[in-house]
Write an enzyme that holds these catalytic residues in place. Structure first.
Site, PDB file in Angstrom:
ATOM      1  N   GLU A   1      13.421  -4.407  -8.217  1.00 34.77           N
ATOM      2  CA  GLU A   1      12.776  -3.219  -7.931  1.00 34.77           C
ATOM      3  C   GLU A   1      12.821  -2.047  -7.853  1.00 34.77           C
ATOM      4  O   GLU A   1      14.133  -1.870  -6.673  1.00 34.77           O
ATOM      5  CB  GLU A   1      11.939  -3.756  -6.988  1.00 34.77           C
ATOM      6  CG  GLU A   1      10.872  -4.926  -7.207  1.00 34.77           C
ATOM      7  CD  GLU A   1       9.124  -4.538  -6.768  1.00 34.77           C
ATOM      8  OE1 GLU A   1       9.151  -3.928  -5.831  1.00 34.77           O
ATOM      9  OE2 GLU A   1       8.454  -5.740  -6.344  1.00 34.77           O
TER      10      GLU A   1
ATOM     11  N   GLU B   1       7.606  -9.954  -2.452  1.00 38.20           N
ATOM     12  CA  GLU B   1       8.840  -9.132  -1.839  1.00 38.20           C
ATOM     13  C   GLU B   1       9.363  -9.014  -1.160  1.00 38.20           C
ATOM     14  O   GLU B   1       8.983  -9.099  -0.038  1.00 38.20           O
ATOM     15  CB  GLU B   1       7.761  -7.596  -3.119  1.00 38.20           C
ATOM     16  CG  GLU B   1       9.271  -6.851  -2.462  1.00 38.20           C
ATOM     17  CD  GLU B   1       8.344  -5.062  -2.867  1.00 38.20           C
ATOM     18  OE1 GLU B   1       9.032  -3.988  -2.345  1.00 38.20           O
ATOM     19  OE2 GLU B   1       6.874  -5.545  -2.607  1.00 38.20           O
TER      20      GLU B   1
ATOM     21  N   GLU C   1      -0.224  -2.098  -6.747  1.00 37.09           N
ATOM     22  CA  GLU C   1       0.122  -1.825  -5.454  1.00 37.09           C
ATOM     23  C   GLU C   1      -0.639  -1.773  -4.544  1.00 37.09           C
ATOM     24  O   GLU C   1      -1.667  -0.669  -4.668  1.00 37.09           O
ATOM     25  CB  GLU C   1       1.376  -1.265  -5.077  1.00 37.09           C
ATOM     26  CG  GLU C   1       2.942  -1.411  -6.226  1.00 37.09           C
ATOM     27  CD  GLU C   1       3.877  -0.951  -5.931  1.00 37.09           C
ATOM     28  OE1 GLU C   1       5.252  -1.438  -5.311  1.00 37.09           O
ATOM     29  OE2 GLU C   1       3.996   0.686  -6.256  1.00 37.09           O
TER      30      GLU C   1
ATOM     31  N   ASN D   1      15.228  -5.444  -3.161  1.00 33.92           N
ATOM     32  CA  ASN D   1      14.487  -3.449  -4.197  1.00 33.92           C
ATOM     33  C   ASN D   1      15.498  -3.632  -4.027  1.00 33.92           C
ATOM     34  O   ASN D   1      16.670  -4.354  -3.961  1.00 33.92           O
ATOM     35  CB  ASN D   1      13.896  -2.506  -2.925  1.00 33.92           C
ATOM     36  CG  ASN D   1      12.302  -3.056  -3.017  1.00 33.92           C
ATOM     37  OD1 ASN D   1      11.457  -2.622  -3.664  1.00 33.92           O
ATOM     38  ND2 ASN D   1      12.011  -3.654  -1.886  1.00 33.92           N
TER      39      ASN D   1
ATOM     40  N   ASP E   1       8.667   0.131  -9.921  1.00 35.22           N
ATOM     41  CA  ASP E   1       7.854   0.768  -8.629  1.00 35.22           C
ATOM     42  C   ASP E   1       7.399   2.003  -9.115  1.00 35.22           C
ATOM     43  O   ASP E   1       8.295   2.631  -9.701  1.00 35.22           O
ATOM     44  CB  ASP E   1       9.170   0.588  -7.627  1.00 35.22           C
ATOM     45  CG  ASP E   1       8.072   0.152  -6.395  1.00 35.22           C
ATOM     46  OD1 ASP E   1       6.879   0.021  -6.604  1.00 35.22           O
ATOM     47  OD2 ASP E   1       8.637  -0.416  -5.237  1.00 35.22           O
TER      48      ASP E   1
END
Length: 761
Positions: free
Chosen positions: A622, A529, A715, A590, A651
């Site tokens: 995301e 990420e 997560e 993101n 997410d």
């Protein structure tokens, strides 16, 4: 030479020939007198042909055809009538011929046709008031012009020792009437199918009748001949010039009309009056000429007085409308058009005046989450809510405060008595407890209260109230806060943070770090990420929790997100080139809602992939549920990205109210279980309510994702016990500090190298 000019040159040549003939005849007496009567029928026939050529060449409007066709026929009738007069002149020899009755009928009919054509030209006036005012002006002008023509043209012929024939007088009267009416009419044509200059040239032909009369009365035999040879042929030349003018102007013209003709008519009628005053014969017993002229002058003067009264009334009306308009403009300049409240400019005037001699208190009020109302229900509903809240705010402020709308959903109340500030704030909070507007919406507000002593700058007091209002929002909204010293410092720091962030983007202070996404069974890194970090040159590392909201607020999240996207694609392509296609399944930056609303976002994603040679299946974007729930425009963008092959991850799944329904409309490929369902999962004992609820949600998410063909990622894994419990629940991929913290690209490169060495061993 073009056809219109040929006719003009031809008529001019005939006029010149008439001048030469008259000069020869006058000096030598050679040639028959009757030859002077040939020029008029010739020139009128050519004038008619000029109009005919113009009508064929120019696409005239119906009103234009109604004017020019009668004038053309008038030319032919004149040519025929004066041909009969020329024949009569050759028959009687050197004597002056009398106008044959048939010729008089033809010429009179031509004048009547021309008058009808002039009368049919529209003036472009539609209102009844304007028509009445114009008729008054035209009456004044007509009387003035007719008086001059009568006094100097018709009257001398009527009272001449050798009286003119009835037919000649009738023709002359019609010609003078045509001249007066035409000149009056043409002065008020503001635009339309007939060119005003062309019509003025045609109207001027009537003045030749006055020339004929004057020459004939003054000169007798020696005057009638030049009248026929010189003055009357000018009519055909004027008509040919008018046709040429109309053809050059086209079918429709626009020009301003005259307003000075009534005043010119007053001056014109004074000329025969002055002449009559100094001519005793006009006042002899039985002579009515002087009295008639004076009567005409008195009538014109009276009509001008009436006109001035009409103008005075109109000016008074225009002045009233101007004052009303100015008052309306002043009100609009100082008031909000939606709510009717004072605007920011007027509020500042109030505040400046209040702070001159006494303390003042300002309550700054802002509607919480008003943007959500606009986005979800539409701007019309939002406007109705603002108007409803404005009424409730005025009622709550009562006599203690003056209310204004500063901007958007921000309102202000000026309270001149500081002791009543808290009471007004409490009443405002209570007013929001009831539904507002016709849509019966409940709203909450945040408010800041600030007081300043006399002499304080209005801008300072507003800044204090704004700082207090933002403090109220940070405390959870739906409340009010009184300003305290230093309360503005965080807001100022946030403002400076936005400026520093702009500089950081320009100077390369931002960098991208990568947190591993790991297989729970074997600990192998499957993806990363992409996260952004900021090393401030003075403040050191700035937390994303501080600068990401500043980026959202200032709109810098769009260039910031573009930077992270491009850097992530570049680094992922470099890793794949160095370690092969098996080293990395995905890189996941993101994406914020502001980026999804950017019209260039899809193009930015496509360019980032193409520029670095990264396949779209390696990129995962995301998004949070709040970003996805932003209307059809966002969904269209997401489907377009999905169709490109880019994968989308939802997410923080499970925290929103619409998580399950989202999976039906949102083209997700990956679901990320929120950290709140992972925290403490290792401490849950089977059979307890907490353990059953937490594990039920985690198990339901992985089973639902499997049924829909979606991948899952857990997560926030902080220890091995959590990883083991999630693995038993069916999760194969996880992310968290236990599995790998966000690190630089170089450290991820070393990690991939170690994985490759371990695999080779």
């Amino acid at each position: 030479m073009t056809a219109p000019w040929r006719y003009v040159v031809t008529t001019a040549t005939i006029v010149v020939l008439g001048v030469l003939w008259y000069a020869c005849w006058f000096l030598t007496g050679a040639g028959p007198v009757a030859a002077g009567f040939l020029f008029m029928p010739l020139v009128m026939a050519v004038g008619g042909l000029a109009i005919r050529a113009m009508r064929r060449a120019v696409p005239l409007a119906p009103a234009g055809r109604r004017f020019w066709l009668p004038v053309e026929i008038c030319c032919y009738l004149f040519a025929a009538g004066f041909t009969l007069l020329a024949v009569e002149a050759f028959r009687v020899g050197p004597e002056l011929p009398a106008m044959p009755p048939a010729g008089a009928v033809l010429i009179g009919s031509g004048v009547v046709l021309a008058m009808w054509g002039v009368a049919s030209v529209p003036l472009g006036v539609t209102s009844r008031y304007e028509r009445g005012k114009q008729w008054l002006d035209r009456t004044i002008a007509l009387l003035g012009c007719a008086t001059v023509l009568w006094h100097f043209g018709v009257s001398p012929m009527v009272t001449a020792p050798d009286p003119w024939s009835t037919s000649a007088l009738a023709i002359l009267l019609l010609a003078c009437a045509f001249a007066a009416g035409s000149i009056t009419k043409v002065s008020y044509i503001a635009g339309g199918p007939v060119d005003r200059t062309a019509m003025r040239l045609v109207a001027s032909t009537g003045l030749t009748a006055a020339g004929v009369a004057v020459l004939s009365v003054i000169g007798g035999y020696q005057g009638a001949v030049p009248a026929q040879a010189l003055c009357m042929p000018l009519s055909g030349l004027l008509i040919a010039l008018g046709a040429r003018r109309q053809q050059s102007a086209g079918g429709t013209v626009q020009r301003p009309g005259n307003v000075w003709l009534p005043y010119l008519a007053v001056l014109a009628v004074d000329v025969p009056v002055a002449h009559a005053l100094f001519e005793p014969s006009y006042w002899a017993p039985g002579v009515w000429e002087g009295r008639l002229v004076v009567l005409a002058a008195v009538t014109v003067t009276a009509l001008v007085a009436v006109r001035q009264y009409v103008v005075f009334r109109e000016n008074a009306r225009l002045l009233r409308e101007k004052h009303t308009s100015e008052a309306l403009l002043r009100h609009e300049a100082t008031h909000d058009p939606l709510t009717g409240l004072a605007n920011r400019a007027l509020f500042r005037l109030w505040l400046d005046a209040a702070l001159v001699a006494e303390s003042a208190t300002v309550l700054l009020v802002d509607l919480d989450d008003f943007k959500t109302v606009n986005d979800s229900l539409g701007h019309d509903v939002g406007d109705a809510l603002l108007a409803g809240f404005a009424g409730a705010l005025c009622e709550a402020a009562g006599a203690d405060g003056m209310v204004a709308r500063l901007a958007g959903d921000e309102f202000a109340v000026l309270i001149t008595d500081p002791d009543r500030g808290a009471g007004v704030a409490e009443r405002v909070m209570a007013a929001t407890g009831l539904p507002l507007s016709a849509h019966r919406l409940l709203v909450h507000v945040s408010a800041g209260l600030a007081t300043a002593p006399p002499g304080t700058a209005a801008s300072q007091l507003l800044r204090d109230a704004d700082a207090a209002m933002h403090q109220a929002k940070q405390r959870g909204k739906a409340n009010w806060v009184r300003y305290a010293s230093g309360m503005e410092l965080p807001a100022q720091a946030h403002a400076r943070l936005g400026g520093d962030l702009r500089r950081a983007l320009d100077q390369g202070e931002l960098r991208v770090v990568y947190q591993p996404i790991v297989g729970l069974a074997d600990g192998r890194v499957l993806g990363v990420e992409a996260l952004v970090r900021w090393a401030h040159p003075e403040r050191g590392m700035v937390s994303p929790a501080d600068f990401i909201p500043a980026a959202e607020r200032t709109g810098l999240i769009v260039p910031l997100g573009r930077f992270v996207l491009r850097e992530a694609c570049r680094q992922a392509a470099a890793w794949l080139a160095e370690f092969g296609p098996e080293v990395l399944q995905k890189v996941a930056p993101n994406v914020s809602v502001r980026q999804l609303h950017d019209p260039d976002f899809v193009a930015d994603v496509r360019a980032a992939l193409a520029d670095h040679g990264l396949g779209p299946d390696r990129l995962v974007l995301e998004l949070t549920e709040s970003a996805v729930l932003r209307g059809q425009q966002v969904l269209r963008v997401l489907h377009e990205l999905h169709d490109m092959g880019v994968r989308l991850a939802l997410d923080d799944f499970g925290t929103g109210e619409s998580s399950l329904s989202l999976l039906r409309s949102f083209p997700a490929s990956i679901v990320k279980l929120d950290k709140s369902f992972v925290d403490g999962i290792e401490f849950d004992e089977p059979g307890t309510a907490a353990a059953d609820a937490r594990q039920a949600v985690a198990r339901a998410v992985v089973q639902l994702a499997g049924a829909l063909g979606l991948d899952t990622v857990a997560e926030g894994i902080e220890n091995q016990e959590q990883a083991d419990r999630l693995l038993r629940l069916g999760y194969t991929v996880g992310q968290g500090y236990h599995l790998g913290r966000p690190v630089s690209a170089e450290e991820i490169t070393a990690l991939f190298a170690a994985q490759r060495a371990a695999a080779a061993a």
